[in-house]
Design an enzyme around this catalytic site. Structure first.
Site, PDB file in Angstrom:
ATOM      1  N   LYS A 221    -101.784 -35.081 -22.253  1.00 38.08           N
ATOM      2  CA  LYS A 221    -101.811 -33.663 -22.568  1.00 38.08           C
ATOM      3  C   LYS A 221    -101.331 -32.876 -21.346  1.00 38.08           C
ATOM      4  O   LYS A 221    -101.701 -33.190 -20.205  1.00 38.08           O
ATOM      5  CB  LYS A 221    -103.227 -33.221 -22.938  1.00 38.08           C
ATOM      6  CG  LYS A 221    -103.784 -33.950 -24.159  1.00 38.08           C
ATOM      7  CD  LYS A 221    -103.031 -33.577 -25.425  1.00 38.08           C
ATOM      8  CE  LYS A 221    -103.664 -34.205 -26.651  1.00 38.08           C
ATOM      9  NZ  LYS A 221    -103.052 -33.753 -27.909  1.00 38.08           N
ATOM     10  N   ASP A 249     -97.623 -33.881 -24.312  1.00 35.62           N
ATOM     11  CA  ASP A 249     -98.002 -33.060 -25.466  1.00 35.62           C
ATOM     12  C   ASP A 249     -98.558 -31.731 -24.966  1.00 35.62           C
ATOM     13  O   ASP A 249     -99.586 -31.694 -24.292  1.00 35.62           O
ATOM     14  CB  ASP A 249     -99.060 -33.815 -26.283  1.00 35.62           C
ATOM     15  CG  ASP A 249     -99.491 -33.088 -27.536  1.00 35.62           C
ATOM     16  OD1 ASP A 249     -98.996 -31.976 -27.799  1.00 35.62           O
ATOM     17  OD2 ASP A 249    -100.336 -33.644 -28.264  1.00 35.62           O
ATOM     18  N   GLU A 275     -94.132 -33.052 -27.049  1.00 39.36           N
ATOM     19  CA  GLU A 275     -94.720 -32.816 -28.366  1.00 39.36           C
ATOM     20  C   GLU A 275     -95.274 -31.395 -28.464  1.00 39.36           C
ATOM     21  O   GLU A 275     -95.881 -30.895 -27.512  1.00 39.36           O
ATOM     22  CB  GLU A 275     -95.838 -33.835 -28.583  1.00 39.36           C
ATOM     23  CG  GLU A 275     -96.558 -33.723 -29.909  1.00 39.36           C
ATOM     24  CD  GLU A 275     -97.551 -34.854 -30.092  1.00 39.36           C
ATOM     25  OE1 GLU A 275     -98.554 -34.656 -30.806  1.00 39.36           O
ATOM     26  OE2 GLU A 275     -97.338 -35.946 -29.513  1.00 39.36           O
ATOM     27  N   GLU A 302     -97.731 -32.089 -36.481  1.00 39.91           N
ATOM     28  CA  GLU A 302     -99.149 -32.207 -36.856  1.00 39.91           C
ATOM     29  C   GLU A 302     -99.724 -30.888 -37.364  1.00 39.91           C
ATOM     30  O   GLU A 302    -100.676 -30.888 -38.139  1.00 39.91           O
ATOM     31  CB  GLU A 302     -99.985 -32.728 -35.699  1.00 39.91           C
ATOM     32  CG  GLU A 302    -100.162 -31.761 -34.542  1.00 39.91           C
ATOM     33  CD  GLU A 302    -100.997 -32.341 -33.417  1.00 39.91           C
ATOM     34  OE1 GLU A 302    -102.195 -32.016 -33.358  1.00 39.91           O
ATOM     35  OE2 GLU A 302    -100.455 -33.101 -32.605  1.00 39.91           O
ATOM     36  N   ASP A 325     -99.204 -35.442 -40.533  1.00 43.02           N
ATOM     37  CA  ASP A 325    -100.652 -35.496 -40.418  1.00 43.02           C
ATOM     38  C   ASP A 325    -101.196 -35.741 -41.815  1.00 43.02           C
ATOM     39  O   ASP A 325    -100.778 -35.085 -42.770  1.00 43.02           O
ATOM     40  CB  ASP A 325    -101.186 -34.181 -39.842  1.00 43.02           C
ATOM     41  CG  ASP A 325    -102.688 -34.203 -39.641  1.00 43.02           C
ATOM     42  OD1 ASP A 325    -103.122 -34.328 -38.484  1.00 43.02           O
ATOM     43  OD2 ASP A 325    -103.429 -34.090 -40.631  1.00 43.02           O
ATOM     44  N   HIS A 352     -99.223 -38.154 -36.301  1.00 45.66           N
ATOM     45  CA  HIS A 352    -100.363 -37.692 -35.516  1.00 45.66           C
ATOM     46  C   HIS A 352    -101.620 -38.361 -36.053  1.00 45.66           C
ATOM     47  O   HIS A 352    -101.786 -38.514 -37.257  1.00 45.66           O
ATOM     48  CB  HIS A 352    -100.488 -36.170 -35.648  1.00 45.66           C
ATOM     49  CG  HIS A 352    -101.788 -35.611 -35.166  1.00 45.66           C
ATOM     50  ND1 HIS A 352    -102.728 -35.069 -36.016  1.00 45.66           N
ATOM     51  CD2 HIS A 352    -102.310 -35.515 -33.922  1.00 45.66           C
ATOM     52  CE1 HIS A 352    -103.764 -34.647 -35.318  1.00 45.66           C
ATOM     53  NE2 HIS A 352    -103.551 -34.910 -34.044  1.00 45.66           N
TER      54      HIS A 352
END
Length: 444
Positions: A221, A249, A275, A302, A325, A352
């Protein structure tokens, strides 16, 4: 007598994941992973139930459970055999409800509620067929699968005839791919090392553990602080070496310009993809970012709300990797449409997962895609996060970085009764005790 749906029971299930910063990212620093969960009960006498849910965090579950309950009058009393023979009929009826449609259309809380209900029907249908959902879909006739897709708003990019051609083209080799899937599984990657709140030591330990577990891709992240991201990417690259993919992400944190500048600043660490660099609704923004950060790939999906936005992302050449998702859109039917769109544009799908039960669900969609549509796992991986699986009757099973194909009938959606009773909010055993402790602390 015709067996019918007799009840739709809903549950607000929450887990205190924020206390260990599991799931923490630049936009969601304190998530309590939650599931708005439902059970379809019948009078068929066979003991089969349909289980479904949508993933939220914390207080959002109040709203999501209420949305599912608003659909109850359209579900109770329906014929079980008719529903299982044609889940698309329920999908069309729920999406087409004019008064509830006004709240979307086909997006947001109501659309996620529809997805939870529709997924529960697919769970019931696969159980009654005594097959795991991926096999239930892969064994289905192409014509029937096409009948389950709503082509309204996407026929300029994918017609029913083209969809049928894609499915028929994939028929040869299905048996061999099924055997390979059962032998080896479907490739995964892990986000477990990369939560934003983790220390460098924990990141290093979990990244090395991911390699030992057979993963060849991890994800970090990013997006809160550039200097912090540079340090963490350096730590991660040192931990895994040069031959392992590191995806990053941003969880929608940036503007278009920020996304390009920030990703370029991290390019020295060879990120495999960036992402959710910006708003999931900004199709042209993603196209501009993709042009600005190449050769780093752009991935999103997602939080994309429906097949129409996915269509536009593909038409605009805005993504290199499409992420579905299992619970964001209107259930299996709409995800079939999105998988078909991705196949038509030859863009790989890397779902995701994580959350509550998303790994359990989405594995079925990717495995169907491999066996009966795309015919390949090249450049395709399913996200894996190692938490909360113990609450499911048939949790995901990993081996050497691969999802093992589920064998149990259904959609792998059913939770243990004990987990439901313990973590239902606010009256479950865990939360009742926790809230009582809070009140005691306030009184001191």
């Amino acid at each position: 007598m015709t067996a019918r749906i007799t009840a739709v029971d809903t549950y607000d299930i929450r887990f205190p994941t924020s206390r260990d910063l599991d799931g923490s990212d630049a936009m969601n620093p304190d998530p309590d992973y939650s599931a708005a969960y439902l059970v379809l009960r019948t009078d068929a006498g066979d003991g089969q139930e349909g289980h479904g849910f949508t993933f939220t965090i914390g207080r959002g579950n109040d709203v999501q459970v209420a949305a599912i309950e608003a659909l109850r009058p359209q579900i109770v009393g329906r014929s079980v055999s008719e529903l299982c023979a044609d889940p698309g009929s329920l999908s069309r009826d729920l999406v087409g409800d004019s008064q509830l449609r006004w709240l979307g259309p086909e997006k947001g809380v109501m659309h996620m509620a529809i997805g939870a209900v529709v997924n529960a029907v697919w769970d019931l249908a696969a159980k009654r067929a005594a097959k795991p959902l991926w096999q239930f879909l892969a064994d289905a006739e192409p014509e029937w699968l096409v009948s389950q897709v709503d082509f309204r708003y996407i026929s300029d990019a994918l017609t029913p005839e083209h969809a049928l051609e894609l499915l028929r083209r994939a028929r040869p080799g299905r048996a061999e791919r099924t055997a390979e899937l059962l032998r080896r599984g479907y490739p995964g990657y892990t986000t477990s090392p990369g939560w934003l709140g983790y220390s460098d030591e924990k990141l290093t330990r979990l990244a090395r553990q991911a390699l030992a577990d057979g993963f060849t891709q991890i994800k970090l992240k990013v997006g809160a602080d550039l200097a912090d991201d540079v340090r963490r990417c350096r730590v991660a690259r040192a931990a895994v070496g040069p031959g392992v993919r590191i995806a990053i992400d941003a969880n929608q944190r940036w503007s278009v310009t920020e996304a390009v500048e920030w990703t370029r600043a991290l390019a020295e660490f060879d990120p495999y993809w960036i992402e959710e660099p910006t708003s999931p609704d900004d199709v042209l923004g993603h196209a501009a970012i993709r042009s600005g950060v190449a050769p780093v790939r752009v991935a999103t999906g997602e939080h994309v709300q429906n097949r129409i936005v996915f269509k536009q992302l593909l038409q605009a050449g805005a993504v290199d990797v499409l992420q579905i998702d299992a619970a964001r859109v209107g259930g299996v039917n709409e995800n079939l449409a999105i998988l078909l769109l991705a196949a038509a544009f030859e863009v790989p799908v890397c779902p995701h997962a994580g959350g509550v039960g998303l790994c359990e669900l989405v594995q079925h969609l990717s495995m169907f895609d491999y066996v009966a549509l795309s015919g390949t796992t090249e450049h395709r991986v399913i996200e894996y996060v190692d938490h909360l699986h113990e609450h499911f009757l048939t949790p995901v099973r990993m081996r050497q970085g691969h999802y093992r194909a589920p064998r149990a009938p259904g959609f792998s959606a059913q939770m243990h009764a004990g987990s439901i009773s313990r973590y239902t909010y606010p009256d479950g055993e865990f939360w009742a005790a926790d809230l009582a402790h809070e009140e005691e602390a306030k009184a001191v």
